[in-house]
Design a protein around this motif. Structure first.
Motif, short mmCIF file in Angstrom:
data_model
loop_
_atom_site.label_atom_id
_atom_site.label_comp_id
_atom_site.label_asym_id
_atom_site.label_seq_id
_atom_site.Cartn_x
_atom_site.Cartn_y
_atom_site.Cartn_z
N VAL A 17 -7.12 -26.53 22.45
CA VAL A 17 -6.87 -28.62 22.24
C VAL A 17 -6.38 -29.21 23.32
N HIS A 18 -5.68 -29.35 24.05
CA HIS A 18 -5.28 -29.75 25.38
C HIS A 18 -5.91 -29.97 26.00
N PRO B 44 -0.84 -19.40 19.16
CA PRO B 44 -0.66 -20.21 18.82
C PRO B 44 -1.18 -21.35 19.82
N GLN B 45 -0.38 -20.37 21.34
CA GLN B 45 -0.43 -21.24 22.41
C GLN B 45 -1.46 -21.17 23.03
N ALA C 202 -4.12 -22.04 20.68
CA ALA C 202 -4.80 -22.81 20.36
C ALA C 202 -4.42 -23.83 20.82
N GLN C 203 -3.90 -24.62 20.96
CA GLN C 203 -2.60 -25.55 21.80
C GLN C 203 -3.66 -25.52 23.10
N THR C 204 -3.38 -24.81 23.53
CA THR C 204 -4.58 -24.07 25.17
C THR C 204 -5.85 -25.55 24.74
#
Lengths: 281, 129
Positions: free
Chosen positions: A249-250, A242-243, A245-247
Motif C-alpha cells: 500500500v505504501h 501484514p508487513q 500488505a503495508q509495504t
C-alpha cells in the motif's frame, strides 16, 4: 641460452628442489583438516618439475600460452580445479606455484656462483615464468569456483519452483526466497506450462516464503497474474503478511483486480468455491 | 488472398487462427468478423488461438479490438487457448487485454460464453420486468 640454465638446473638438481619445495608446501598448507595427503603433494610437485623441465627445455620465452607449455598448463588446471573442489582458498592454491621460487632461486644462486649478472637475469626470467604460471593457476581456480557457484544457482532455480496440484483444477506455487527477474521468468514459464498441461482453472501463488516485496517483485507478480488471465486461468495470491500488505500500500502498487488472501487455506477455500467443489468434514 | 475461416455454430461464431498472423490478414479478419456478426445476428464469438505461436503488438491489439467491436455489435467474445509463450510476450509488451474474456480451451470457452449470454439475458429481463 637463457632457459637452458633453468632447465639444466632442473635436470641436475630437480630432486633437491623438489624435496625442499615439498617441505615448504607441506608446512605452509593447512594439513590439519587432512585435505591433501603428503604423498599426493609429493606426486604433484614431482609432476610439476618434470613438466616444467620439459617445457623449459623446448621453449625459450616465458610465454606460457605457447604449445610447449600445454601439458604444464593442463596439469596446473587439474591441480587448481581439485584445490577449488577441496575448498582451498585462492592464495593457498597460488602458493603452490609461488613457493617454488625459493628453492629454485637457491639452486640458481649456487649455480651462478659469483656471476651476479647471470643470477639477476636468470632470477628475473624464472620470476616472470613462475608468475604467469601462478596467474594461470589462480585464473583456473577462480573459474572452477565460478562453475561451482553457477551450478548451484541453477540447481536452486530449479528447486525453488515446484508447481503442486492441490485439487482438481487447482495448482499452487509456493514461492520461497527473493524474487528477481530471472527467477520470476522461470516461475512464470513453469507455471503457465503446467496450467496448459493440467488444464487447471486456478493457480494459487503463495508468497509466504518471499521475505520482501518491493515494486519490482510486485510487478513480477502482476505480470504472472496477467499472463495467467490471458490464458484463461485465474490467479490468487496468498500468504501476504501484514508487513507486506503495508509495504504494498505504501509503495502505491495497484493490486486491483488481483485476488489476495492472507493464507493458503483461505485461498484454497476460495478456489474450491470458484471451481464448484466442496469439502466435507 | 488467404483468409481466416469463420464458422457459424447456431448463435455463435467460431474463429480458429491456425496460421501465423500478418497484419493484412488480421485486418481482413476484423472486417470479416464484424460483417459476420452483423449478418448472422450472432450472440457470441469464440476465438481459438491455441495454435498461434507468435504474436506482436499489432496482433495483440487486434485481438482486443475484435472483442470491443463484438461487444458494440451485441455479441460476447471469449479468447481461448493462449499459449504460455504468447501470454508472456503480450504481458511483456504491456498488453494485458483488459476487458477480454479468456478461457483455457474451447470447451470451457463455450461454457463461459453461454454463461455470459445468460447473464446478459437476465439483465435484459430485469430491465424489461
Amino acid at each position: 641460452m637463457a632457459e637452458g640454465i633453468i632447465s639444466s638446473l632442473l635436470k641436475k638438481s630437480g630432486k633437491d628442489i623438489q624435496a625442499s619445495w615439498t617441505r615448504d608446501l607441506a608446512a605452509a598448507l593447512p594439513t590439519g583438516k587432512g585435505r591433501i595427503s603428503a604423498s599426493e603433494l609429493e606426486q604433484q610437485t614431482a609432476e610439476f618439475i618434470k613438466l616444467l623441465t620439459v617445457a623449459a627445455e623446448h621453449s625459450r620465452g616465458a610465454d606460457i600460452s605457447a604449445s610447449d607449455f600445454k601439458a604444464l598448463r593442463e596439469f596446473l588446471e587439474g591441480v587448481s580445479r581439485s584445490r577449488a573442489l577441496q575448498g582451498y582458498t585462492s592464495d593457498e592454491t597460488a602458493a603452490f606455484i609461488f613457493s617454488f621460487k625459493k628453492p629454485l632461486f637457491e639452486q640458481l644462486r649456487l649455480a651462478a656462483g659469483k656471476d651476479v649478472e647471470t643470477l639477476a637475469n636468470e632470477t628475473w626470467l624464472a620470476t616472470v615464468l613462475l608468475d604467469s604460471l601462478g596467474m594461470h593457476t589462480v585464473k583456473t581456480f577462480q573459474k572452477a569456483r565460478e562453475d561451482v557457484i553457477n551450478r548451484q544457482q541453477r540447481d536452486m532455480l530449479e528447486l525453488s519452483t515446484p508447481v503442486v496440484k492441490l485439487w482438481d483444477g487447482i495448482l499452487a506455487l509456493p514461492m520461497i526466497g527473493t524474487l528477481d527477474s530471472a527467477r520470476t521468468q522461470v516461475v512464470m514459464e513453469t507455471l503457465l506450462q503446467r496450467v496448459v498441461e493440467t488444464g487447471a482453472q486456478i493457480a494459487i501463488l503463495d508468497i509466504t516464503g518471499v521475505p520482501t516485496v518491493d515494486t519490482l517483485v510486485a510487478q513480477h507478480l502482476l505480470k504472472t497474474v496477467t499472463a495467467l488471465r490471458l490464458m484463461g486461468a485465474e490467479a490468487i495470491i496468498s500468504g501476504v503478511r501484514p508487513q507486506i500488505a503495508q509495504t504494498i500500500v505504501h509503495l502505491g502498487v495497484d493490486l486491483q483486480g488481483v485476488t489476495t488472501k492472507a493464507n493458503l487455506a483461505d485461498a484454497l477455500a476460495l478456489a474450491l468455491k470458484r471451481t464448484g467443489s466442496t469439502l466435507k468434514n | 488472398m488467404d483468409r481466416i475461416p469463420i464458422l457459424r455454430m447456431g448463435e455463435f461464431l467460431l474463429v480458429t487462427i491456425q496460421v501465423d498472423m500478418h497484419d493484412q490478414l488480421a485486418l481482413k479478419l476484423q472486417d470479416d468478423l464484424s460483417n459476420a456478426i452483423q449478418r448472422n445476428a450472432s450472440r457470441g464469438v469464440l476465438i481459438d488461438i491455441s495454435t498461434l505461436e507468435m504474436v506482436d503488438s499489432f496482433i495483440g491489439r487486434m485481438v482486443a479490438d475484435i472483442s470491443g467491436m463484438a461487444r458494440i455489435l451485441g455479441a460476447e467474445s471469449v479468447l481461448v487457448g493462449m499459449q504460455p509463450a504468447v501470454a508472456i510476450t503480450l504481458v511483456e509488451l504491456g498488453l494485458s487485454l483488459p476487458g477480454v474474456s479468456t478461457a483455457l480451451d474451447v470447451e470451457r470457452g463455450m461454457a463461459l460464453l453461454r454463461r455470459k449470454i445468460a447473464g446478459v439475458d437476465s439483465d435484459v429481463a430485469t430491465i424489461a420486468g
